[in-house]
Design a protein around this motif. Structure first.
Motif, PDB file in Angstrom:
ATOM      1  N   HIS A   1      62.087  23.105  16.719  1.00 49.65           N
ATOM      2  CA  HIS A   1      62.606  23.706  17.940  1.00 49.65           C
ATOM      3  C   HIS A   1      61.832  23.321  19.192  1.00 49.65           C
ATOM      4  CE1 HIS A   1      66.051  25.555  16.405  1.00 49.65           C
ATOM      5  NE2 HIS A   1      66.174  26.436  17.380  1.00 49.65           N
ATOM      6  N   ALA A   2      60.627  22.803  19.012  1.00 48.83           N
ATOM      7  CA  ALA A   2      59.910  22.284  20.179  1.00 48.83           C
ATOM      8  C   ALA A   2      60.721  21.153  20.822  1.00 48.83           C
ATOM      9  CB  ALA A   2      58.535  21.783  19.769  1.00 48.83           C
TER      10      ALA A   2
ATOM     11  N   SER B   1      54.837  18.294  30.038  1.00 53.49           N
ATOM     12  CA  SER B   1      54.382  17.061  29.405  1.00 53.49           C
ATOM     13  C   SER B   1      54.742  17.121  27.930  1.00 53.49           C
ATOM     14  CB  SER B   1      52.874  16.873  29.596  1.00 53.49           C
ATOM     15  OG  SER B   1      52.190  17.441  28.516  1.00 53.49           O
ATOM     16  N   PRO B   2      54.955  15.961  27.318  1.00 55.81           N
ATOM     17  CA  PRO B   2      55.380  15.957  25.911  1.00 55.81           C
ATOM     18  C   PRO B   2      54.379  16.677  25.017  1.00 55.81           C
ATOM     19  CG  PRO B   2      55.600  13.778  26.874  1.00 55.81           C
ATOM     20  CD  PRO B   2      54.873  14.607  27.874  1.00 55.81           C
ATOM     21  N   SER B   3      53.111  16.761  25.432  1.00 56.01           N
ATOM     22  CA  SER B   3      52.117  17.381  24.562  1.00 56.01           C
ATOM     23  C   SER B   3      52.301  18.893  24.459  1.00 56.01           C
ATOM     24  CB  SER B   3      50.715  17.068  25.078  1.00 56.01           C
ATOM     25  OG  SER B   3      50.559  17.628  26.360  1.00 56.01           O
ATOM     26  N   LEU B   4      53.168  19.469  25.312  1.00 55.14           N
ATOM     27  CA  LEU B   4      53.466  20.898  25.184  1.00 55.14           C
ATOM     28  C   LEU B   4      54.389  21.167  24.005  1.00 55.14           C
ATOM     29  CD1 LEU B   4      54.296  21.820  28.893  1.00 55.14           C
ATOM     30  CD2 LEU B   4      52.281  22.546  27.618  1.00 55.14           C
ATOM     31  N   PHE B   5      55.072  20.107  23.542  1.00 55.50           N
ATOM     32  CA  PHE B   5      56.158  20.308  22.570  1.00 55.50           C
ATOM     33  C   PHE B   5      55.861  19.624  21.246  1.00 55.50           C
ATOM     34  CE2 PHE B   5      58.009  20.278  26.879  1.00 55.50           C
ATOM     35  CZ  PHE B   5      58.371  21.615  26.947  1.00 55.50           C
ATOM     36  N   THR B   6      54.697  19.889  20.719  1.00 53.51           N
ATOM     37  CA  THR B   6      54.325  19.269  19.442  1.00 53.51           C
ATOM     38  C   THR B   6      54.794  20.132  18.281  1.00 53.51           C
ATOM     39  OG1 THR B   6      52.253  20.431  19.500  1.00 53.51           O
ATOM     40  CG2 THR B   6      52.266  18.197  20.405  1.00 53.51           C
ATOM     41  N   ILE B   7      54.532  19.647  17.089  1.00 51.79           N
ATOM     42  CA  ILE B   7      54.930  20.387  15.885  1.00 51.79           C
ATOM     43  C   ILE B   7      54.219  21.737  15.814  1.00 51.79           C
ATOM     44  CG2 ILE B   7      53.216  19.101  14.540  1.00 51.79           C
ATOM     45  CD1 ILE B   7      54.948  19.551  12.112  1.00 51.79           C
ATOM     46  N   THR B   8      53.051  21.853  16.451  1.00 47.34           N
ATOM     47  CA  THR B   8      52.351  23.148  16.456  1.00 47.34           C
ATOM     48  C   THR B   8      53.217  24.211  17.111  1.00 47.34           C
ATOM     49  OG1 THR B   8      50.439  21.791  16.923  1.00 47.34           O
ATOM     50  CG2 THR B   8      50.099  24.153  16.897  1.00 47.34           C
ATOM     51  N   LYS B   9      53.868  23.811  18.208  1.00 44.89           N
ATOM     52  CA  LYS B   9      54.761  24.743  18.908  1.00 44.89           C
ATOM     53  C   LYS B   9      55.889  25.182  17.964  1.00 44.89           C
ATOM     54  CE  LYS B   9      55.781  26.913  22.302  1.00 44.89           C
ATOM     55  NZ  LYS B   9      54.734  27.589  23.036  1.00 44.89           N
ATOM     56  N   SER B  10      56.522  24.187  17.296  1.00 47.59           N
ATOM     57  CA  SER B  10      57.620  24.509  16.369  1.00 47.59           C
ATOM     58  C   SER B  10      57.146  25.443  15.279  1.00 47.59           C
ATOM     59  CB  SER B  10      58.165  23.235  15.723  1.00 47.59           C
ATOM     60  OG  SER B  10      58.672  22.363  16.678  1.00 47.59           O
ATOM     61  N   SER B  11      55.953  25.172  14.737  1.00 49.25           N
ATOM     62  CA  SER B  11      55.520  26.001  13.613  1.00 49.25           C
ATOM     63  C   SER B  11      55.109  27.388  14.086  1.00 49.25           C
ATOM     64  CB  SER B  11      54.401  25.311  12.822  1.00 49.25           C
ATOM     65  OG  SER B  11      53.304  25.080  13.657  1.00 49.25           O
ATOM     66  N   ASP B  12      54.628  27.509  15.329  1.00 47.36           N
ATOM     67  CA  ASP B  12      54.384  28.848  15.889  1.00 47.36           C
ATOM     68  C   ASP B  12      55.672  29.667  15.896  1.00 47.36           C
ATOM     69  OD1 ASP B  12      51.755  28.440  16.317  1.00 47.36           O
ATOM     70  OD2 ASP B  12      51.845  28.332  18.506  1.00 47.36           O
ATOM     71  N   LEU B  13      56.758  29.010  16.327  1.00 47.93           N
ATOM     72  CA  LEU B  13      58.033  29.723  16.415  1.00 47.93           C
ATOM     73  C   LEU B  13      58.533  30.118  15.028  1.00 47.93           C
ATOM     74  CD1 LEU B  13      59.787  27.545  19.135  1.00 47.93           C
ATOM     75  CD2 LEU B  13      58.822  29.822  19.403  1.00 47.93           C
ATOM     76  N   LEU B  14      58.413  29.161  14.088  1.00 46.65           N
ATOM     77  CA  LEU B  14      58.848  29.473  12.729  1.00 46.65           C
ATOM     78  C   LEU B  14      57.996  30.607  12.154  1.00 46.65           C
ATOM     79  CD1 LEU B  14      60.754  28.783  10.409  1.00 46.65           C
ATOM     80  CD2 LEU B  14      59.036  27.186   9.570  1.00 46.65           C
TER      81      LEU B  14
ATOM     82  N   TYR C   1      46.760  31.826  10.301  1.00 52.38           N
ATOM     83  CA  TYR C   1      48.198  31.744  10.028  1.00 52.38           C
ATOM     84  C   TYR C   1      48.434  31.389   8.575  1.00 52.38           C
ATOM     85  CZ  TYR C   1      49.980  31.783  14.825  1.00 52.38           C
ATOM     86  OH  TYR C   1      50.341  32.116  16.084  1.00 52.38           O
ATOM     87  N   GLY C   2      47.742  30.331   8.130  1.00 54.14           N
ATOM     88  CA  GLY C   2      47.930  29.865   6.754  1.00 54.14           C
ATOM     89  C   GLY C   2      47.650  30.978   5.767  1.00 54.14           C
ATOM     90  N   PHE C   3      46.552  31.670   6.010  1.00 51.80           N
ATOM     91  CA  PHE C   3      46.165  32.769   5.141  1.00 51.80           C
ATOM     92  C   PHE C   3      47.237  33.867   5.174  1.00 51.80           C
ATOM     93  CE2 PHE C   3      43.590  36.623   4.326  1.00 51.80           C
ATOM     94  CZ  PHE C   3      43.173  36.283   3.047  1.00 51.80           C
TER      95      PHE C   3
END
Lengths: 266, 316
Positions: free
Chosen positions: B35-36, B220-233, B272-274
């Protein structure tokens, strides 16, 4: 009443090297009720899956209300007026009994997406109608008191009845029942026979029923035909009395004597 | 105070995007880790609208959302036609969002390579691509997202999400998430229903992306990395499936708490992982899974807290 609603012609399907259904033809008139029986693995459920196009036949034709339904997707076929229940119950487990039935009524949404967001009076009225109809259907299968129970929490027999109500909710003309009495005891079977007969009489559906309980089949089909499948082929067609006395059917179900040894596996 | 407001704004933006993921993952059963990408598409589109075409800001947000929604068909149509679902669909969305990010990373180079083009279209495209700035980011956007804009957007997003998931369309989506085969046999058009869910979901993400750009005043594209997507998920998985209020709360907590405990922020992913493992073991449906949004719990809390001052309503 006697126009032909479903006609299956020379239906054949192969799974790899196995011919699951072999050159089966049958036809149904509007309002007819037929039974489909046969030993395990005879291809009964496969025929249902072919009619609802869960998969495609290798050859043959299926004509419903005068048009070929081969190649149509399951949801299109449902919209044309064919609905079914499943041998291994497939309710929506986390939804309530009421929501399960309701789904059948609105699987094709009856208002536009824009109306979904702003709930116009028209959409609200449709929602109210849907609610009323869903409760009527639950009433018809005697599940009103369980309307708000989660489907997966209902006892087995009630889940079967709920599936029946959900199938009726799509307002079908042809209803396919896949072992509606599976796992039921004598008393439950009797109730079910009454229920199905009542539904058949009042709703005017054309129905095909697969069933292993012979009492149920013989009772429900007493005025109509029973088709017997064995190893994918049609073995016999006839009234209950004819089927019960047909030597081929008895052999298919019970096996036959060979060289004086008893090979019967009932 | 300014710092707290900044956190509220960031939380609000994330809630809008998380509600989009809730519609797709929580209600339709389609996992997304991309979703990022839709946020980026919506964000850049609305930024271009405001900066280059002088479109009014609220309208630009809607255009950005619609653009993200339309782009979602690029991935949605082939994926749903070929019946991708589960992990496979999630990976497809991941690939899509990474493709978008890499494309945006290289707009500057792409623009420069088009500079020699003779057609006026080529010239226009070239100058626009250079303005987007590639990995440097799209600078000097109007800084118009304030806390009121965010609060109103969150309220509208919550309202429309609630309307959607309780509509006949939303209920069909829920049926798909529970048993796709049975839903299809009962007449639900899988392709159409899933595409509608995906469109709305991407629309939400696109609007969130627009809000973000006009808050930071750059993209900037660095705002929309997979980290952002996984935060949302993560917000949706923790918050609970088939729930809007769950992701709403967790989106707030998952963004707000790391911000408040800034020194602790790098530990976020480990925690998060935990937490994922704990939630999956003890509460696989999420903290508020299957909890419909209703506010009767507020009444209960009220009674629990102020029981002595107020006569409690009859027990039930």
């Amino acid at each position: 009443m006697s126009e032909e609603i479903l006609s299956i012609k020379n239906l054949t399907v192969d799974f790899g090297g196995v011919r699951a259904v072999n050159d089966v033809s049958l036809s149904l008139r509007k309002g007819e009720f037929i039974g489909l029986i046969g030993p395990n693995g005879a291809g009964k459920t496969t025929i249902f899956n072919l009619i609802t196009n869960a998969f495609q036949p290798t050859s043959g034709e299926i004509i419903f209300k005068g048009q070929s339904i081969l190649g149509k997707s399951p949801d299109q076929i449902c919209r044309l007026g064919i609905s079914r229940t499943f041998q291994n119950i497939r309710l929506f487990p986390q939804m309530t009994a009421y929501e399960n039935v309701e789904l059948g009524l609105h699987s094709t949404p009856r208002y536009s997406l824009a109306e979904a967001f702003i709930r116009t009076p028209r959409a609200a009225r449709i929602e109210a109608e849907t609610r009323k109809r869903a409760h009527e259907l639950l009433e018809m299968v005697n599940l009103s008191q369980h309307a708000n129970a989660r489907a997966s929490s209902l006892p087995y027999g009630l889940q079967r009845r709920l599936e029946l109500a959900r199938a009726m909710a799509t307002s079908p003309e042809l209803l396919l029942l896949d072992e509606p009495a599976a796992g039921m005891n004598e008393d439950e079977c009797k109730e079910l026979v009454q229920l199905i007969r009542q539904i058949h009489n009042t709703m005017g559906y054309t129905m095909i029923m697969i069933e292993h309980h012979m009492n149920v089949v013989m009772d429900l089909c007493r005025d109509s035909l029973i088709y017997v499948l064995n190893l994918g082929s049609l073995l016999a067609v006839g009234s209950p009395a004819e089927i019960q006395n047909n030597p081929d059917v008895i052999r298919a179900y019970l096996g036959e004597r060979k060289n004086g040894r008893d090979n019967a596996h009932a | 105070m300014g710092y707290l407001i900044a956190i509220v704004i960031l939380c609000g933006i994330n809630i809008v995007a998380a509600l989009g993921v809730a519609i797709l993952t929580g209600y339709t059963g389609l996992f997304t880790i991309g979703h990022a990408g839709f946020m980026a598409l919506g964000g850049y589109m609305s930024a271009i609208m405001v900066k280059e075409l002088n479109v009014p800001y609220p309208l630009a947000l809607l255009i950005g959302g619609a653009f993200a929604g339309i782009c979602s068909f690029i991935i949605g149509y082939p994926a749903f036609r070929s019946r991708l679902r589960g992990d496979y669909f999630a990976i497809a969305t991941l690939g899509f969002s990474e493709a978008i990010r890499l494309l945006l990373n290289n707009t500057r180079g792409l623009g420069q390579s088009l500079q020699d083009s003779t057609s006026s279209f080529g010239q226009g495209a070239s100058s626009l691509l250079i303005k987007l700035g590639g990995a440097f980011g799209y600078m000097n956007l109007p800084n118009v997202t304030n806390v009121w804009v965010v609060v109103v957007t969150v309220a509208l997003a919550m309202f429309f999400a609630h309307m959607y998931v309780t509509s006949q369309y939303g209920k069909n989506s829920i049926a798909i998430s529970q048993d796709e085969v049975a839903a299809e046999m009962m007449g639900v058009n899988l392709l159409k229903t899933k595409l509608i869910s995906l469109f709305i979901s991407a629309f939400y993400a696109g609007v969130a992306g627009g809000l973000l750009g006009f808050y930071f005043a750059y993209l900037s594209p660095s705002l929309f990395t997979i980290t952002k997507s996984s935060d949302l998920l993560a917000a949706v998985v923790f918050g609970g499936i088939q729930s809007l209020i769950g992701p709403f709360i967790t989106a707030f907590v998952l963004i707000g708490v790391p911000e408040l405990l800034r020194t602790f922020a790098e530990w976020r992913l480990i925690i998060y992982g935990f937490l994922f493992v704990i939630v999956m073991i003890f509460r696989p449906q999420g903290l508020l899974g299957y909890v419909e949004m209703n506010f009767s719990f507020l009444g209960r809390w009220w009674n629990a807290i102020f029981r002595r001052k107020h006569t409690p309503s009859q027990k039930g």
